[in-house]
Design an enzyme around this catalytic site. Structure first.
Site, PDB file in Angstrom:
ATOM      1  N   HIS A  27       0.312  -2.647   9.481  1.00  0.00           N
ATOM      2  CA  HIS A  27       1.866  -2.399   9.063  1.00  0.00           C
ATOM      3  C   HIS A  27       2.603  -1.966  10.304  1.00  0.00           C
ATOM      4  O   HIS A  27       2.033  -1.003  10.794  1.00  0.00           O
ATOM      5  CB  HIS A  27       2.326  -1.628   7.794  1.00  0.00           C
ATOM      6  CG  HIS A  27       2.062  -2.498   6.635  1.00  0.00           C
ATOM      7  ND1 HIS A  27       2.756  -3.657   6.311  1.00  0.00           N
ATOM      8  CD2 HIS A  27       0.915  -2.491   5.759  1.00  0.00           C
ATOM      9  CE1 HIS A  27       2.189  -4.119   4.953  1.00  0.00           C
ATOM     10  NE2 HIS A  27       1.000  -3.590   4.759  1.00  0.00           N
ATOM     11  N   HIS A  69       0.851  -1.311   0.050  1.00  0.00           N
ATOM     12  CA  HIS A  69      -0.084   0.042   0.007  1.00  0.00           C
ATOM     13  C   HIS A  69       0.861   1.351  -0.035  1.00  0.00           C
ATOM     14  O   HIS A  69       0.698   2.190  -0.787  1.00  0.00           O
ATOM     15  CB  HIS A  69      -0.935  -0.083   1.186  1.00  0.00           C
ATOM     16  CG  HIS A  69      -2.279  -0.680   1.089  1.00  0.00           C
ATOM     17  ND1 HIS A  69      -2.427  -1.957   0.981  1.00  0.00           N
ATOM     18  CD2 HIS A  69      -3.605  -0.037   0.685  1.00  0.00           C
ATOM     19  CE1 HIS A  69      -3.543  -2.223   0.773  1.00  0.00           C
ATOM     20  NE2 HIS A  69      -4.422  -1.208   0.798  1.00  0.00           N
TER      21      HIS A  69
END
Length: 436
Positions: free
Chosen positions: A250, A203
């Site tokens: 993350h 991402h």
């Protein structure tokens, strides 16, 4: 001296990977967990199926859906009951009413995740928007809209960078095999990609490469203020990167690595974009080489790890890139969506009128309907056909798609056709009915 630097670097990496930083950022943004399932009654952390675990420094394989032992199920059941009592006692009825679950279940295990409380709805919606800027719905909307309404030249080259960034990012994940941030302490606001590996953040990679390349490809070609373009690119990148920490997907290290990795890929590939695009459009053997290259890359990526959603996503990205590259070749020889001559540059943005806005929306809606119909029809035809060719039962489609023999051709053919139709068929139909 060198040894001290190495030790300091390793410590910094461990510090940036610490899930406590993710949890603190979530708390700062108003995300509070209500889940006690991950702790047993004696306070020992439990194991959640579907997460990638890391024990003793070695990352193990993903656990399949439904792989809980009887003991885990009993412990989880007891913990869930305790969770409900603790929430009601500590937070009251109002807090219970604001508890929500992740929007989408885990795409591999089907795990729906645990409830959490959102105390700042503005940040929740803002970061949900940010994380959607790296999902399939955004890609299938943004790239076609840009092709049909803004600049096909820029979109072709932007897709080339996007394909390489996402492909290298997904392959790197399956080579490094680092797990997602541990939960607890992290709250899993999103569950969809929870079974994939974490390092680097794709991402963050796409959220860096797309706005940066969009700025580099359009500035000087289109007339707009430099500060406006830079501000939009930086805001886009920051929003996507922070959203992945907010979602609990993350660590800070994953985001920094994804950002830097993406910058490296852009620096390497930007000088080659002219050569690649010209080859795709003009070379007589371009279609054969495009298909062979993208299939070969897909086969390589499928050997890196056991089945996961990342493998299917990689094949999907490669198929889309191949389809758009093939459409570039067809359009060039048919004279469809021609590039404006150099004498017309820089291009001036048109005045925004109701008629122009209505035309753009009409193109977008009709085009997306064609693409969705293409995807639905190709999926319905391709999966049973491939299962039949390789003798794989097609009754359970989800299980059948976990076979490489099904997943690779299914994703490649379906999304290759979608990419081809996006840049060729839809503009061709628009030209026939006077919408271009």
């Amino acid at each position: 001296m060198a040894g001290g630097l190495k030790v300091g670097f390793v410590r910094l990496m461990h510090y940036l990977q610490d899930p406590q930083h993710v949890a603190r950022f979530q708390q700062l943004c108003g995300v509070r967990g209500t889940d006690t399932r991950d702790k047993l009654s004696n306070g020992v952390p439990g194991t959640r199926h579907g997460d990638v675990q890391n024990g003793g420094g070695d990352t193990t394989r993903r656990r399949p859906a439904g792989a809980e032992t009887d003991r885990e199920k009993r412990n989880n059941s007891l913990a869930n009951g305790a969770a409900g009592e603790n929430i009601a006692r500590d937070n009251g009825d109002d807090a219970q009413g604001s508890a929500v679950k992740p929007l989408r279940r885990n795409s591999l295990t089907g795990d729906v995740g645990q409830e959490f409380i959102i105390e700042n709805k503005f940040l929740f919606y803002l970061f949900t928007l940010g994380t959607e800027l790296g999902n399939e719905l955004f890609y299938i909307s943004f790239f076609p809209f840009f092709m049909w309404n803004v600049d096909a030249y820029v979109s072709r080259r932007l897709v080339v960078v996007w394909v390489w960034v996402m492909y290298l990012g997904q392959c790197t994940k399956d080579v490094i095999r680092w797990p997602r941030p541990a939960s607890p302490p992290v709250v899993k606001v999103e569950m969809f990609y929870n079974s994939e590996y974490s390092m680097p953040s794709t991402h963050a990679m796409s959220g860096t490469a797309i706005p940066l390349c969009l700025f580099l490809l359009t500035y000087g070609r289109w007339e707009y203020p430099l500060l406006l373009g830079l501000s939009l690119a930086i805001s886009w990148c920051v929003l996507v990167c922070l959203s992945r920490i907010y979602m609990g997907m993350h660590s800070i290290l994953d985001i920094i690595a994804g950002f830097l990795y993406s910058l490296l890929i852009v620096v390497v590939f930007s000088p080659a974009l002219e050569i690649i695009d010209t080859f795709n459009c003009t070379h007589r053997y371009a279609p054969l080489i495009i298909i062979s290259l993208h299939v070969g890359l897909g086969l390589f990526s499928f050997t890196l790890d056991t089945w996961s959603t990342s493998r299917g996503d990689t094949a999907q990205i490669l198929g889309s890139g191949a389809g758009i590259a093939l459409a570039s070749h067809v359009n060039y020889h048919l004279g469809l969506l021609p590039d404006p001559p150099a004498s017309m540059l820089p291009l001036q943005p048109p005045s925004f009128t109701l008629g122009l806005i209505g035309l753009c929306l009409l193109r977008f809606l009709l085009g997306v309907l064609i693409l969705l119909a293409t995807r639905a029809v190709m999926k319905a035809l391709t999966i049973p056909l491939v299962c039949w060719l390789f003798g794989i039962p097609s009754g359970d489609v989800r299980k059948a798609r976990q076979h490489m023999e099904v997943e690779l051709p299914y994703r490649y053919i379906v999304y290759g056709t979608v990419g081809l139709n996006a840049l060729f068929l839809v503009p061709f139909l628009f030209a026939q009915v006077g919408l271009l």
